[in-house]
Design a protein around this motif. Structure first.
Motif, short mmCIF file in Angstrom:
data_model
loop_
_atom_site.label_atom_id
_atom_site.label_comp_id
_atom_site.label_asym_id
_atom_site.label_seq_id
_atom_site.Cartn_x
_atom_site.Cartn_y
_atom_site.Cartn_z
N THR A 194 0.84 -1.21 0.00
CA THR A 194 0.00 0.00 0.00
C THR A 194 0.87 1.25 0.00
O THR A 194 0.49 2.27 -0.58
CB THR A 194 -0.93 0.05 1.23
OG1 THR A 194 -0.15 0.10 2.42
CG2 THR A 194 -1.84 -1.17 1.28
N ASN A 195 2.03 1.18 0.64
CA ASN A 195 2.92 2.35 0.68
C ASN A 195 3.36 2.71 -0.72
O ASN A 195 3.43 3.89 -1.08
CB ASN A 195 4.17 2.05 1.53
CG ASN A 195 3.82 1.37 2.85
OD1 ASN A 195 3.39 0.22 2.83
ND2 ASN A 195 3.97 2.06 3.96
N VAL B 190 -3.44 -7.50 12.17
CA VAL B 190 -3.95 -6.40 11.36
C VAL B 190 -4.89 -7.07 10.36
O VAL B 190 -4.47 -8.00 9.66
CB VAL B 190 -2.84 -5.64 10.62
CG1 VAL B 190 -3.43 -4.54 9.74
CG2 VAL B 190 -1.83 -5.07 11.60
N TYR C 232 -3.22 -8.82 7.38
CA TYR C 232 -2.12 -8.05 6.80
C TYR C 232 -0.83 -8.31 7.56
O TYR C 232 -0.85 -8.54 8.77
CB TYR C 232 -2.45 -6.55 6.86
CG TYR C 232 -3.46 -6.14 5.82
CD1 TYR C 232 -4.79 -6.56 5.91
CD2 TYR C 232 -3.09 -5.36 4.72
CE1 TYR C 232 -5.71 -6.21 4.94
CE2 TYR C 232 -4.03 -5.00 3.75
CZ TYR C 232 -5.32 -5.43 3.86
OH TYR C 232 -6.24 -5.09 2.90
N LEU D 17 3.25 -2.32 4.03
CA LEU D 17 1.95 -2.87 4.42
C LEU D 17 1.30 -3.61 3.25
O LEU D 17 1.17 -3.06 2.16
CB LEU D 17 1.03 -1.73 4.89
CG LEU D 17 -0.32 -2.17 5.48
CD1 LEU D 17 -0.12 -2.92 6.79
CD2 LEU D 17 -1.22 -0.96 5.69
N ARG D 18 0.88 -4.82 3.49
CA ARG D 18 0.23 -5.63 2.45
C ARG D 18 -0.45 -6.84 3.09
O ARG D 18 -0.03 -7.33 4.14
CB ARG D 18 1.25 -6.10 1.42
CG ARG D 18 2.52 -6.72 2.00
CD ARG D 18 3.24 -7.56 0.98
NE ARG D 18 2.40 -8.67 0.65
CZ ARG D 18 2.66 -9.60 -0.27
NH1 ARG D 18 3.77 -9.52 -0.96
NH2 ARG D 18 1.83 -10.60 -0.50
N PRO D 19 -1.49 -7.36 2.44
CA PRO D 19 -2.14 -8.55 2.98
C PRO D 19 -1.22 -9.78 2.91
O PRO D 19 -0.25 -9.80 2.13
CB PRO D 19 -3.35 -8.75 2.03
CG PRO D 19 -3.56 -7.43 1.37
CD PRO D 19 -2.19 -6.84 1.25
#
Lengths: 254, 254, 254, 254
Positions: free
Chosen positions: A199-200, C219, D227, D234-236
């Motif tokens: 996402t970053n 998360v 995640y 950040l990622r699943p």
């Protein structure tokens, strides 16, 4: 003799067994319930089957999908079919189009591009790491039906040789650094597709695309959910792919 | 004069505004903040922009994707791009392939097939309802780049005229009744793709495919999740498509 | 007379019609096919039904779920049941627990907490915006079965009055600024749950949690997919919720 | 001495290592980088940590969630927390409620119910297979905080002993055969929740619920996506659970 598309076969057996075999190479092919010699395999018509210890195996010609998922040699994460299919559509890749790509990686998506633009089209692909470049070259030669792929062993940050491309696909470490070079290579209104895992990175790329006057048409992820093909007990598989990548689609504006 | 691909433009404006306009037809085009005349629009280069009351609008050439989603006239549910893209890949649709389809519906997926098989390929599409057939005919003529679509105004249950097809795609009410005719039309190892909305239909089709000696390669659904393209507040859209259809992929075995 | 839990009824009608009515307030209740007076509604046993112009309506007592989704007055996004249910489980909220919350918002999740900790437990909730505080107070009084909620009209960044809490839930603008205050209020090994809508916030909070010695246990996001309840044509709804929030769960370490 | 809730500890280590240990039982606990004796573990405060060959391990008290996922002995598929949490909410399970369940299975969901209804509530659970009944009995005794579970070693198809229950949860082979018995046991407007793995069963149950005058409030599935908790990437997770079960919620109408 060069291996070619028509000499590959997919063998499908019990419990999801799947193997791609080149029948032009003499070899004993191991199976869950025995084996078959590649010359015997060569005599089975596509769509036919054979038995190994009373278990039936089906023999199909090898698709791009099968080749990419079960034969092609990888040293990197490949672009998954679920994502690749959507990228081809969003970048409007069709016969006759001229398309750029970086990095080549294992060449999986390069093959999809090559198959989609056909004999009248062209794919220009860049890979800076030499060992990747060489493996991709083999993977592509080993399957490509059309002589339409031009490979470069360099980074696109140093500049892209082609101009007026219809579309460009980026699957590299720091795509935000290549946006400017890609803008140079694309024709006006040309399509850009970018694949990143985090996402970053999505946030960074969106910022870079704004700075380089691209219109962002979509930020998206594709999820695929497979079902057990049992008519009287239909249900999804227990496990699925949770994430491969986010995709960003943009168009060059003047 | 016949409308053609090159006379279509996509106008993209604020808050997701998107409109496909044919610039060969004189017309006032209404916008959220004003309007533009189609002849003025015709003078804007692809990738360019214009202002209507201080709001910028971008002008792009019209892709298959844009045409299907924002211009094509529908009287039926269309095959969504997320599904269509995956179907093209799983059916191994490439330049030069000969593909069958039933029903034509609004012709959205027929266009995708036409664009994918290119000038050397062929698409044979069947639609039994006359009013659908006629509208699809217009939709296809209005956009198709390649003269490769053959249309039939009849049901495939009565028989498919072509033989040795590489692939067939079924998007009809009761696909299980057409399996036998499709088997006749496919070449050995040929690909079959079926789209149905309900789980009950998936079960029925799986049973029919077993009865007609097809190998089921995948039962699957594709989910698409779009994100708001705001770098400092990245998040998925509040709402998403929950369901379009299940897809079943199979291959003819001898 | 104070309204209470037992005077609420849910009316369920055709095509997803759902309305929560307080039968202690004399009122004409409008329906898709007519109306019913609240005093007539009061005479229908829970689980019973009535007809309005030949259409049947069911009458049920009002659950926390119904109250939160269809009655409670909101000025903010509420915690959705799909997320709220998972938060209760991950924070190990059970009868007798002492739990903190900020901000109160419309009081929807405060009610879930109140219902979960029961008569022996306690919920301490903070809301700094006065108008929100007042509306939440009404929403909570209007439904709460247990006298176990303590409300504060202040920001937790100024300090949390309670100590040794079993768990804390954060649903505020900048949760990373409250981590230090929450750490003070939690007992060792106490649970922390945080809800945020964007990926950027998830990253910021993970960094803040590391800095304040919290162990991050999960998360996560929860997706809910509803199906049309038609046995012979089973399929998911066309549209679904695409996103509400990301949830971060952590535990205080010494 | 009977094992109890307070003697369980969760040890959390590197790369997702998680183990639940009963500190009242003298034992050497193996770790990825060494071991710890249970008596030494007993001296570490909840929320504290210890080192094994320079690697830090955290020690927490054991939640219902941890117990169910990492300690409880299973011989069947358990109700997953993502599903269990939503079921508790939809069945409106709160302190003081009287709830029925069949089958007990390993007792995982029985424990959730027991924790949710608290000391004033009651859980009546039925399991016909004797070895399952016995293992569940141990699993429940081993953890339950409240003495509120009544176990029956019989099938509910033979009849349910309790009446006027607030809610009933069904997780058995052929739930459609138990609908009639459950209807007898529920109070008017009482909640019914059913868990089944296949779409075919959903269809069958919907038909049975209509026949037995239940109002179906929801057919649903819950998907959970975790995640990687890395703020700058950040990622699943790569893989996720694809399917556990479909849930059907209904209410008894008169």
């Amino acid at each position: 003799m060069e291996q070619s598309f028509d000499t590959k076969r997919v063998i499908i057996g019990p419990e999801g067994f799947k193997k791609v075999v080149d029948i032009s190479v003499p070899k004993r092919v191991n199976l869950p319930t025995g084996y078959i010699e590649s010359d015997k395999l060569a005599k089975i018509s596509p769509g036919g089957s054979f038995f190994a210890n009373d278990v039936e195996y089906y023999v199909f010609p090898c698709d791009t999908f099968d080749y990419v998922m079960h034969f092609l040699k990888r040293h990197t994460q490949i672009v998954y079919p679920k994502d690749g299919a959507y990228i081809l559509m969003r970048l409007d890749i069709h016969p006759g189009k001229r398309v750029g790509e970086a990095g080549t990686g294992s060449g999986a998506f390069t093959l999809y591009l090559s198959m989609a633009v056909g004999p009248e089209g062209k794919v220009y692909t860049y890979e800076q790491r030499e060992e990747f470049y060489k493996m991709a070259e083999k993977n592509i030669k080993n399957f490509s039906k059309f002589e339409n792929v031009v490979m470069h062993n360099k980074s696109i940050v140093e500049g892209i040789e082609e101009k007026d491309l219809d579309a460009f696909f980026l699957d590299i470490r720091e795509p935000e650094e290549a946006i400017s070079a890609v803008r140079e290579a694309l024709k006006p209104a040309g399509h850009l597709g970018i694949l990143v895992p985090t996402t970053n990175q999505v946030s960074e790329i969106l910022t870079a695309l704004q700075a380089h006057r691209f219109y962002v048409s979509e930020v998206v992820e594709i999820m695929i959910r497979q079902y057990k093909p049992v008519p009287e007990r239909l249900r999804p598989d227990d496990r699925m792919i949770g994430h491969t990548a986010y995709m960003i689609f943009a168009r060059k504006i003047l």
